[in-house]
Enzyme design. Structure first.
Site, PDB file in Angstrom:
ATOM      1  N   LYS A   1       0.826  -1.215   0.000  1.00 47.49           N
ATOM      2  CA  LYS A   1       0.000   0.000   0.000  1.00 47.49           C
ATOM      3  C   LYS A   1       0.858   1.262   0.000  1.00 47.49           C
ATOM      4  CE  LYS A   1      -4.048  -2.166   2.130  1.00 47.49           C
ATOM      5  NZ  LYS A   1      -3.489  -3.511   2.414  1.00 47.49           N
ATOM      6  N   ARG A   2       1.834   1.303  -0.881  1.00 47.58           N
ATOM      7  CA  ARG A   2       2.717   2.457  -0.963  1.00 47.58           C
ATOM      8  C   ARG A   2       2.053   3.587  -1.757  1.00 47.58           C
ATOM      9  NH1 ARG A   2       4.833  -0.019   2.877  1.00 47.58           N
ATOM     10  NH2 ARG A   2       6.988  -0.737   2.818  1.00 47.58           N
TER      11      ARG A   2
END
Length: 273
Positions: free
Chosen positions: A96-97
């Site tokens: 979830k960057r």
């Protein structure tokens, strides 16, 4: 190189539409009789590689559960990624960057570039700094035949306040889906979306032409028979339901863990056929 979309379709055709989540949270390690320490994490990793690598189309290690162990945890994560890929599974790093400019480019190198020990087949990203901020990840994924899964309508209830907010007549989540569909007009299926399986999502997914990661099967309450109604307007060949705790609770026995995954996968295939 073949685009991510064809690679994904080939994998789920061969192995079925279920993503195996690899989430070594402390309670699970302890329930397996393992220590909440690097040695316990290593043993957990070995079991999951052996149980899922040769049977799952996609495995999804949750990066956050490896990070508290520092360098040792990241070394174990590297082994999970490499071991599952070597066994034929696609690896979706659930990281979830999301950021801008050179920082997003660095995230892209970490998860999508062959030079990195963390290189995976796909990575989850957050578009809430603007979909355009994801361009470095898209630029890295596309030529490598890798994928980027963009959060659109997540399974947590708190997400609704942002994801369902009106943005000039469309929800924010729908705008994310539409932006992903615009990238996928090249047929490579580079961009997937994350849409929770636990509730009606209110999104039009018909033009996406990319994978739909649908977390929430099992412990979060979604059932295989719910998938058809929840994703009635989507192309179900692109759908990838995911189960983590629902399958992992069958461990630590490798045979029981693999059987649990296969039973859940077969239930999904039966429901969607």
């Amino acid at each position: 190189m073949t685009g991510f979309g064809p690679r994904f379709r080939a994998a789920v055709t061969a192995r079925g539409r279920l993503c195996a989540g690899i989430d070594p949270h402390v309670d699970l390690l302890q329930s397996w009789g393992l220590g909440a320490d690097p040695a316990g994490l290593d043993r957990f990793a070995d079991i999951c590689i052996e149980a899922f690598g040769s049977v799952a189309a996609v495995v999804k290690p949750q990066v956050a559960f490896f990070e508290p162990f520092g360098a040792a945890g990241l070394a174990t994560l590297e082994r999970v990624i490499a071991g599952c890929r070597d066994a034929g599974a696609l690896v979706l790093a659930d990281a979830k960057r999301g950021d801008i400019g050179s920082t997003m480019a660095a995230y892209a190198r970490a998860w999508l570039d062959d030079s990195s020990p963390l290189v995976s087949d796909a990575v989850t990203v957050s578009p809430y700094l603007g979909f355009g901020s994801l361009e470095p990840a898209l630029d890295a994924a596309r030529p490598a035949g890798r994928g980027v899964f963009v959060l659109a309508r997540t399974s947590n209830p708190e997400g609704a306040s942002v994801q369902l907010a009106d943005a000039d007549g469309r929800s924010v989540g729908q705008r994310i889906v539409d932006a992903a569909a615009a990238v996928n007009t090249d047929g490579a299926g580079t961009v997937g979306v994350v849409v929770g399986a636990t509730r009606a999502h209110g999104l039009d997914l018909t033009a996406l032409a990319g994978p739909i990661l649908a977390p929430g099967l099992g412990a979060q309450g979604a059932r295989a028979e719910d998938l058809g109604p929840v994703f009635a307007e989507a192309d179900l060949d692109w759908l990838l339901p995911a189960s983590s705790r629902g399958v992992l609770r069958a461990g630590p026995d490798i045979g029981a863990l693999r059987a649990s995954f296969e039973a859940a996968r077969d239930e999904v295939e039966s429901a969607l056929s």
